[in-house]
Motif scaffolding. Structure first.
Motif, PDB file in Angstrom:
ATOM      1  N   CYS A 129      -1.910  -7.635  -4.714  1.00 17.53           N
ATOM      2  CA  CYS A 129      -1.536  -8.908  -5.346  1.00 17.53           C
ATOM      3  C   CYS A 129      -0.365  -8.643  -6.293  1.00 17.53           C
ATOM      4  CB  CYS A 129      -2.728  -9.445  -6.121  1.00 17.53           C
ATOM      5  SG  CYS A 129      -2.402 -11.018  -6.924  1.00 17.53           S
ATOM      6  N   CYS A 156       0.136  -9.582  -9.150  1.00 22.15           N
ATOM      7  CA  CYS A 156      -0.216  -9.436 -10.565  1.00 22.15           C
ATOM      8  C   CYS A 156      -0.421  -7.977 -10.953  1.00 22.15           C
ATOM      9  CB  CYS A 156      -1.472 -10.232 -10.879  1.00 22.15           C
ATOM     10  SG  CYS A 156      -2.968  -9.552 -10.152  1.00 22.15           S
ATOM     11  N   CYS A 182      -5.982 -15.091 -10.570  1.00 22.92           N
ATOM     12  CA  CYS A 182      -4.921 -14.729 -11.501  1.00 22.92           C
ATOM     13  C   CYS A 182      -3.849 -15.820 -11.430  1.00 22.92           C
ATOM     14  CB  CYS A 182      -4.337 -13.368 -11.153  1.00 22.92           C
ATOM     15  SG  CYS A 182      -3.472 -13.342  -9.571  1.00 22.92           S
ATOM     16  N   HIS A 221      -9.955 -12.436  -7.729  1.00 22.60           N
ATOM     17  CA  HIS A 221     -10.170 -10.986  -7.837  1.00 22.60           C
ATOM     18  C   HIS A 221     -11.624 -10.693  -8.191  1.00 22.60           C
ATOM     19  CE1 HIS A 221      -5.992  -9.521  -7.723  1.00 22.60           C
ATOM     20  NE2 HIS A 221      -5.661 -10.636  -8.336  1.00 22.60           N
TER      21      HIS A 221
HETATM   22 ZN   LIG Z   1      -3.638 -11.207  -8.727  1.00 19.10          ZN
END
Ligand SMILES: [Zn+2]
Length: 440
Positions: A319, A321, A257, A264
């Motif tokens: 994470c 994100c 990402c 991922h």
């Molecule tokens: Zn991520």
């Protein structure tokens, strides 16, 4: 959801709770194991050899009871022996190049292709792609899964595809300019090559082209190589690497990402494990070892505990994100690629990191390992950024490279400095290592 809103995370499945992910994984694993046991004699035999039956899989940990599958199993069952569907259910076949012997053959049902497209749409979105992108795919189209995988995944999110394939680099650059390409799909080495040719044509990739996203794959992306790519393509381009292999599906198994902290994994379709490559034992979370992947939602060719030979570790921390899926650290190399030189284990990626950290030399190199009088020798040919006739200067650069390599590898290497633009360039996967000991 508002259709016009740009999706940052493609699917809800990417941000489920661990409990939800594991529930899906177990159900799909049980179903897959049952199917291969019933439909594939080679699987049934492997399971019978270790005394496991489908009903023994009661938890995710029970996965460890199942035998591994290797590339050799695929060769032994060439071409369709491991498939769980009849041939007329297949809608596509791909194959690996197979440098030695028969290629490994993989097949897809329509549902498999739909899942593949979904997986690639996810990783492309992770890497910043949106429907507004013009995506130029500079992977070779053909039996290789890279090009068509990215093609359908990006098309599915609504990007405009330019299927330019590899080769004819000057024309590629013309398309980039004239079509306003914003997203480049290539191997890291071909992305460098394109930039080099562009500069030669008087086109500065940073100023005269509009590339904002680089989705690179099919080759290792070391941190040093990523920095090198930024030198040519600018600081603002988001370069992410993604991972996959034909045996498992193609690209789309995992991807980075925007936070670039590992790739991922699409865990609702694949279960990752890390093993000690020598003993086969599963290592605790966080330890580095060989990646083993089980496909839990494939129809035609659901490989169970496939040994990828890639070396990495798994990261379960959340994470930034917002995705909750497990990440695999960017790769160091493959157990296959590791060179044993005078008893020392060396990954070519370690050599690359050292070479790219020296300003006077460029990103093109060749590693040659040979044996004479029972002793291994390591020679590295590398290009200078600028040609020079000064003996003193050449000697200084050589000493610098040697000293850095000695620190990182614990080995002495012979360095051969070559003039700019003399070493081979690659449009696909780079082949930079020559192990002459294997050719005797
Ligand atoms: Zn991520």
């Amino acid at each position: 959801m508002n259709e016009d809103k740009v999706k940052k995370i493609w699917s809800e499945e990417e941000s489920m709770s661990r409990e939800q992910i594991e529930k899906i994984q177990l159900a799909r694993l049980q179903e897959t194991v049952k199917r291969v046991y019933e439909k594939v004699p080679a699987y049934r035999k492997k399971m019978e050899d270790v005394g496991v039956k489908p009903e023994d899989i009661q938890s995710l940990k029970d996965l460890q009871k199942l035998p591994f599958v290797t590339k050799q199993d695929m060769r032994d069952n060439y071409p369709f022996g491991l498939f769980t569907v009849e041939k007329d259910e297949l809608v596509r076949i791909h194959a690996s190049s197979g440098t030695t012997g028969k290629p490994t053959v993989v097949g897809y049902t329509q549902k498999d292709l739909d899942v593949w497209t979904e997986c690639v749409s996810r990783i492309a979105t992770m890497g910043g792609a949106t429907k507004s992108d013009v995506a130029q795919i500079c992977f070779g189209y053909g039996m290789f899964t890279g090009a068509l995988g990215l093609h359908y995944g990006l098309e599915h999110i609504g990007a405009t595809i330019v299927p330019s394939s590899t080769g004819n680099t000057e024309k590629q650059i013309m398309y980039m300019k004239d079509f306003g390409t914003t997203l480049l799909v290539a191997t890291p080495s071909y992305a460098l090559r394109i930039a080099e040719v562009a500069l030669h044509m008087g086109v500065d990739p940073k100023k005269d082209l509009n590339i904002k996203i680089g989705l690179v794959g099919s080759e290792l992306l070391t941190d040093a190589m990523r920095l090198e790519m930024h030198k040519y393509w600018g600081e603002d381009i988001l370069i992410t690497s993604n991972y996959g292999m034909s045996e498992l599906m193609g690209p789309g198994v995992s991807g980075e990402c925007e936070y670039q902290c590992g790739m991922h994994i699409n865990e609702d379709f694949f279960i990752p494990e890390i093993i000690n490559p020598k003993t086969g034992e599963v290592l605790p979370i966080g330890e580095k070892g060989e990646l083993v992947i089980t496909c839990i939602y494939k129809e035609a060719l659901p490989l169970i505990r496939y040994r990828t030979k890639d070396v990495t570790r798994l990261i379960y921390e959340p994470c930034e994100c917002g995705r909750t899926t497990c990440r695999m650290e960017n790769l160091d190399g493959r157990t296959d690629d590791m060179l044993k030189i005078r008893g020392v284990n060396v990954f070519p990626s370690q050599i690359e990191e050292v070479l790219l950290s020296v300003d006077e030399i460029g990103p093109h190199y060749e590693i040659i390992v040979s044996r004479k009088d029972f002793s291994d020798s390591l020679e590295i040919r590398v290009e200078l950024v600028k040609a020079t006739d000064s003996y003193k200067e050449l000697e200084d650069i050589e000493k610098k490279v040697k000293a850095k390599l000695r620190v990182v590898l614990g080995l002495d290497a012979k360095i051969k400095l070559e003039s700019p633009n003399t070493l081979q360039r690659f449009e696909g996967k780079a082949k930079r290592v020559k192990d002459l000991r294997k050719e005797v």
